[in-house]
Design a protein around this motif. Structure first.
Motif, PDB file in Angstrom:
ATOM      1  N   SER A  46       0.861  -1.193   0.000  1.00  0.00           N
ATOM      2  CA  SER A  46       0.000   0.000   0.000  1.00  0.00           C
ATOM      3  C   SER A  46       0.892   1.236   0.000  1.00  0.00           C
ATOM      4  N   ALA A  47       0.262   2.420   0.128  1.00  0.00           N
ATOM      5  CA  ALA A  47       1.037   3.662   0.155  1.00  0.00           C
ATOM      6  C   ALA A  47       2.080   3.633   1.273  1.00  0.00           C
ATOM      7  N   ASN A  48       1.799   2.867   2.316  1.00  0.00           N
ATOM      8  CA  ASN A  48       2.755   2.722   3.413  1.00  0.00           C
ATOM      9  C   ASN A  48       4.111   2.234   2.890  1.00  0.00           C
ATOM     10  N   THR A  51       5.937   4.835   1.000  1.00  0.00           N
ATOM     11  CA  THR A  51       6.593   5.763   1.945  1.00  0.00           C
ATOM     12  C   THR A  51       7.879   5.142   2.499  1.00  0.00           C
ATOM     13  N   THR A 173      -0.868   1.779  13.887  1.00  0.00           N
ATOM     14  CA  THR A 173      -0.480   3.195  13.882  1.00  0.00           C
ATOM     15  C   THR A 173      -1.689   4.052  14.229  1.00  0.00           C
ATOM     16  N   SER A 197      -5.741  12.885   3.075  1.00  0.00           N
ATOM     17  CA  SER A 197      -5.698  11.531   2.493  1.00  0.00           C
ATOM     18  C   SER A 197      -6.695  10.634   3.218  1.00  0.00           C
ATOM     19  N   SER A 199      -9.005   8.900   2.277  1.00  0.00           N
ATOM     20  CA  SER A 199      -9.354   7.604   1.688  1.00  0.00           C
ATOM     21  C   SER A 199      -8.302   6.540   1.999  1.00  0.00           C
ATOM     22  N   LYS A 201      -6.049   3.865   4.155  1.00  0.00           N
ATOM     23  CA  LYS A 201      -6.437   2.956   5.243  1.00  0.00           C
ATOM     24  C   LYS A 201      -6.009   3.518   6.600  1.00  0.00           C
ATOM     25  N   THR A 202      -4.825   4.145   6.646  1.00  0.00           N
ATOM     26  CA  THR A 202      -4.353   4.704   7.922  1.00  0.00           C
ATOM     27  C   THR A 202      -5.319   5.781   8.412  1.00  0.00           C
ATOM     28  N   THR A 227      -9.964  14.659   0.712  1.00  0.00           N
ATOM     29  CA  THR A 227      -9.461  13.645  -0.221  1.00  0.00           C
ATOM     30  C   THR A 227      -9.457  14.186  -1.648  1.00  0.00           C
ATOM     31  N   SER A 228      -8.922  13.405  -2.595  1.00  0.00           N
ATOM     32  CA  SER A 228      -8.946  13.791  -4.011  1.00  0.00           C
ATOM     33  C   SER A 228     -10.369  13.660  -4.540  1.00  0.00           C
ATOM     34  N   ASN A 231     -11.504  10.245  -5.322  1.00  0.00           N
ATOM     35  CA  ASN A 231     -11.727   9.328  -4.190  1.00  0.00           C
ATOM     36  C   ASN A 231     -12.833   9.786  -3.239  1.00  0.00           C
ATOM     37  N   TYR A 247      -9.984  18.152  -2.108  1.00  0.00           N
ATOM     38  CA  TYR A 247      -8.883  19.095  -1.906  1.00  0.00           C
ATOM     39  C   TYR A 247      -9.151  20.431  -2.611  1.00  0.00           C
ATOM     40  N   LEU A 296       1.313  12.391  10.058  1.00  0.00           N
ATOM     41  CA  LEU A 296       1.147  10.942  10.241  1.00  0.00           C
ATOM     42  C   LEU A 296       1.595  10.148   9.015  1.00  0.00           C
ATOM     43  N   LEU A 298       2.688  10.251   4.426  1.00  0.00           N
ATOM     44  CA  LEU A 298       3.239  10.983   3.272  1.00  0.00           C
ATOM     45  C   LEU A 298       2.728  10.358   1.973  1.00  0.00           C
ATOM     46  N   PHE A 337       3.993  11.952  14.452  1.00  0.00           N
ATOM     47  CA  PHE A 337       3.626  10.760  15.210  1.00  0.00           C
ATOM     48  C   PHE A 337       4.302   9.549  14.581  1.00  0.00           C
TER      49      PHE A 337
HETATM   50  N1  LIG Z   1       3.641   7.436  11.167  1.00  0.00           N
HETATM   51  C1  LIG Z   1       3.598   6.135  11.096  1.00  0.00           C
HETATM   52  O1  LIG Z   1       4.117   5.433  12.005  1.00  0.00           O
HETATM   53  C2  LIG Z   1       2.867   5.457   9.965  1.00  0.00           C
HETATM   54  C3  LIG Z   1       2.473   4.113  10.045  1.00  0.00           C
HETATM   55  C4  LIG Z   1       1.671   3.546   9.037  1.00  0.00           C
HETATM   56  C5  LIG Z   1       1.381   4.308   7.920  1.00  0.00           C
HETATM   57  N2  LIG Z   1       1.821   5.592   7.838  1.00  0.00           N
HETATM   58  C6  LIG Z   1       1.610   6.376   6.619  1.00  0.00           C
HETATM   59  O2  LIG Z   1       0.252   6.545   6.277  1.00  0.00           O
HETATM   60  C7  LIG Z   1       0.164   6.768   4.860  1.00  0.00           C
HETATM   61  C8  LIG Z   1      -1.016   5.982   4.294  1.00  0.00           C
HETATM   62  O3  LIG Z   1      -0.675   4.625   4.140  1.00  0.00           O
HETATM   63  P1  LIG Z   1      -1.779   3.520   3.735  1.00  0.00           P
HETATM   64  O4  LIG Z   1      -1.029   2.281   3.469  1.00  0.00           O
HETATM   65  O5  LIG Z   1      -2.874   3.587   4.720  1.00  0.00           O
HETATM   66  O6  LIG Z   1      -2.307   4.117   2.356  1.00  0.00           O
HETATM   67  P2  LIG Z   1      -3.325   3.521   1.255  1.00  0.00           P
HETATM   68  O7  LIG Z   1      -4.505   2.919   1.911  1.00  0.00           O
HETATM   69  O8  LIG Z   1      -2.590   2.736   0.255  1.00  0.00           O
HETATM   70  O9  LIG Z   1      -3.714   4.954   0.650  1.00  0.00           O
HETATM   71  C9  LIG Z   1      -4.140   5.165  -0.632  1.00  0.00           C
HETATM   72  C10 LIG Z   1      -4.438   6.664  -0.750  1.00  0.00           C
HETATM   73  O10 LIG Z   1      -3.236   7.426  -0.804  1.00  0.00           O
HETATM   74  C11 LIG Z   1      -3.398   8.541  -1.689  1.00  0.00           C
HETATM   75  N3  LIG Z   1      -2.495   8.289  -2.840  1.00  0.00           N
HETATM   76  C12 LIG Z   1      -2.182   7.106  -3.379  1.00  0.00           C
HETATM   77  N4  LIG Z   1      -1.308   7.227  -4.394  1.00  0.00           N
HETATM   78  C13 LIG Z   1      -1.049   8.530  -4.495  1.00  0.00           C
HETATM   79  C14 LIG Z   1      -0.216   9.286  -5.348  1.00  0.00           C
HETATM   80  N5  LIG Z   1       0.552   8.731  -6.291  1.00  0.00           N
HETATM   81  N6  LIG Z   1      -0.203  10.609  -5.184  1.00  0.00           N
HETATM   82  C15 LIG Z   1      -0.964  11.176  -4.235  1.00  0.00           C
HETATM   83  N7  LIG Z   1      -1.757  10.488  -3.367  1.00  0.00           N
HETATM   84  C16 LIG Z   1      -1.798   9.181  -3.502  1.00  0.00           C
HETATM   85  C17 LIG Z   1      -4.877   8.539  -2.109  1.00  0.00           C
HETATM   86  O11 LIG Z   1      -5.590   9.208  -1.056  1.00  0.00           O
HETATM   87  P3  LIG Z   1      -6.312  10.660  -1.153  1.00  0.00           P
HETATM   88  O12 LIG Z   1      -6.880  10.807  -2.515  1.00  0.00           O
HETATM   89  O13 LIG Z   1      -7.372  10.558  -0.091  1.00  0.00           O
HETATM   90  O14 LIG Z   1      -5.238  11.667  -0.814  1.00  0.00           O
HETATM   91  C18 LIG Z   1      -5.175   7.037  -2.036  1.00  0.00           C
HETATM   92  O15 LIG Z   1      -6.537   6.754  -1.916  1.00  0.00           O
HETATM   93  C19 LIG Z   1       1.506   6.379   4.267  1.00  0.00           C
HETATM   94  O16 LIG Z   1       2.260   7.546   3.918  1.00  0.00           O
HETATM   95  C20 LIG Z   1       2.166   5.648   5.399  1.00  0.00           C
HETATM   96  O17 LIG Z   1       3.561   5.668   5.384  1.00  0.00           O
HETATM   97  C21 LIG Z   1       2.552   6.172   8.824  1.00  0.00           C
END
Ligand SMILES: NC(=O)c1ccc[n+]([C@@H]2O[C@H](COP(=O)([O-])OP(=O)(O)OC[C@H]3O[C@@H](n4cnc5c(N)ncnc54)[C@H](OP(=O)(O)O)[C@@H]3O)[C@@H](O)[C@H]2O)c1
Length: 421
Positions: A46-48, A51, A173, A197, A199, A201-202, A227-228, A231, A247, A296, A298, A337
């Motif tokens: 996923s986006a995680n 990142t 998280t 963001s 939409s 999962k985080t 969100t976009s 989405n 946005y 939280l 990116l 965080f």
């Molecule tokens: N701090 C921590 O300890 C921690 C722990 C876990 C996760 N996180 C972070 O939380 C974030 C979300 O992770 P996830 O796995 O939950 O995400 P995910 O469910 O895969 O999120 C998908 C969403 O990310 C945005 N997105 C996806 N591709 C994009 C692109 N190319 N350009 C711009 N936006 C895009 C869109 O949201 P929108 O249209 O709504 O913007 C999309 O619906 C990550 O950056 C991750 O590293 C942080």
């Protein structure tokens, strides 16, 4: 038997980091003492993970220092990185007396068919640990490999294994972030939480947990998602937010009652321009105060793009109220965080059994709640297919309704490729 490993060029090598490479190499014939050789079955993406890759070389996170890149023609640990993934595997060889071949495990693995890991002397019935003395001690949650047979949260059914890979790293998280917010009574009683963001999962797991807290406390704290445009429907359909705005138009839509009272902004997008607009919106309207900005995630940062949000990530260690962007105009200052750091604090305040109980209860509820969220599972199997799926993400981004489970093994009748959760 050959190993296949998904690697990426390091940005510092001057090559394009978005260029996925599948390296084909030998698997180790001799296993050093106190090591295990895993067959990595499958893992979530996923986006995680994007990142992790983007922050692979940053000095605070060093995500490329968890697994070695293979040495092969044109590929080495100096020029390439391996992005960690959360997945399931089976131990096929062990030279550690307390860990055995045949065990099913879950952990912070590599996107590969086989993975050789060293094992620390400390082993308990729930987990063993990969010694990584080159990394800070608070990275311990990443070094833990869970032994499924002793894990109270483990369910061997393939669908629950898939849900575990998709939600477990993100949900914890969100869970500990909500716990952190609650520990300050939501920064002194904020009445609104705004999430970017929304939409992802985080973000929506955090919205889900804030809703639960609201109902436990009889609170009417509003949860607002940004969100976009593409989405918007998905995010509204989740029914986890009180309001969802896109946005483009949120500055004009976020008015009226929902713009009154103190607000906490939880930024999962990491988009500098958006964050400036959010700050300006509150500054300009005056009747509602932005009292905290929490960094939280990116999702808007890719391995080939760096903005000040990503460059500033992790520059300050996380503790309650610490970790600031240190820009004079950034008021309130940004707090980062980072779950392992807050969990280390909570482990000093709560017993292991209290934490286990809290997590078990939350996980059980999530496993029944998440099935109505309209997320479809997409399995991608085989080295070429995984490479193509990664390239598709680089081109088009991640759609929130698609949850990826990847495997470097070819597809079989059992693994299939698509399932509705
Ligand atoms: N701090 C921590 O300890 C921690 C722990 C876990 C996760 N996180 C972070 O939380 C974030 C979300 O992770 P996830 O796995 O939950 O995400 P995910 O469910 O895969 O999120 C998908 C969403 O990310 C945005 N997105 C996806 N591709 C994009 C692109 N190319 N350009 C711009 N936006 C895009 C869109 O949201 P929108 O249209 O709504 O913007 C999309 O619906 C990550 O950056 C991750 O590293 C942080």
């Amino acid at each position: 038997m050959k190993n296949f490993i998904l690697c990426h060029p390091r940005a510092s090598s001057g090559q394009d980091p978005n260029q996925a490479i599948i390296v084909k190499c030998d698997i180790p014939q001799t296993i050093p003492i106190d090591h295990v050789l895993l067959e990595v079955d499958r893992f979530g993406f996923s986006a995680n993970n994007v990142t992790y890759q983007a922050l692979g070389e940053t000095s605070h996170f060093r995500y490329f220092d968890f697994h070695h890149a293979p040495e092969a023609a044109g590929v080495s640990s100096k020029t390439h990185g391996v992005t960690p993934v959360w997945g399931f595997g089976t131990i096929i060889k062990s030279t550690h007396s307390k860990v055995h071949a045949g065990e099913r495990v879950y952990g912070y693995l590599a996107p590969a068919r086989y993975l050789l890991l060293p094992v620390s002397p400390e082993v308990n019935k729930y987990a063993f640990f990969v010694p990584r003395p080159h990394l800070p001690p608070d990275r311990r949650p990443y070094n833990q490999v869970t032994r499924c047979a002793g894990d109270p949260l483990y369910d061997p059914s393939p669908i629950v294994e898939d849900l575990t890979m998709l939600y477990r790293p993100l949900f914890w998280t969100s869970f500990w972030c909500e716990d952190w917010l609650n520990s300050s009574n939501y920064k002194g009683g904020s009445t609104q939480i705004l999430l970017s963001s929304a939409s992802s999962k985080t973000a929506f797991c955090l919205a889900y947990l804030i809703r639960r807290r609201n109902s436990l406390q009889g609170s009417s704290r509003r949860i607002i998602g940004l969100t976009s445009t593409k989405n918007l429907d998905f995010t509204k359909h989740l029914a986890l937010y009180d309001d969802v705005f896109d946005y483009e138009s949120f500055d004009t839509s976020l008015v009226g009652d929902c713009a009154r009272g103190n607000c906490i902004y939880v930024d999962v997008a990491g988009n500098d321009a958006l964050n400036a607009r959010v700050r300006n919106h509150f500054r300009a309207r005056g009747h509602s105060e932005l009292i905290a900005c929490i960094a939280l995630g990116l999702t808007n940062v890719s391995p080939s793009t760096v903005n000040s949000s990503s460059a500033n990530w992790g520059k300050n260690d996380f503790s309650v109220g610490a970790g600031s962007e240190a820009l004079p105009e950034a008021n309130p200052q940004v707090e980062h965080f980072f779950m392992p750091e807050w969990l280390a604090i909570r482990k000093q305040q709560l017993s292991v059994s209290a934490i286990t109980q809290m997590q078990k209860e939350a996980w059980t509820k999530l496993m029944s709640g998440c099935r109505s969220w309209g997320v479809s599972l997409r399995r991608v199997c085989g080295p070429n297919q995984v490479k193509a799926a990664y390239e598709e993400i680089v081109k088009r981004g991640l759609a929130p309704g698609d949850a990826f489970v990847w495997s470097l093994w070819e597809e079989t009748a059992e693994t299939g490729s698509k399932a509705k959760l």
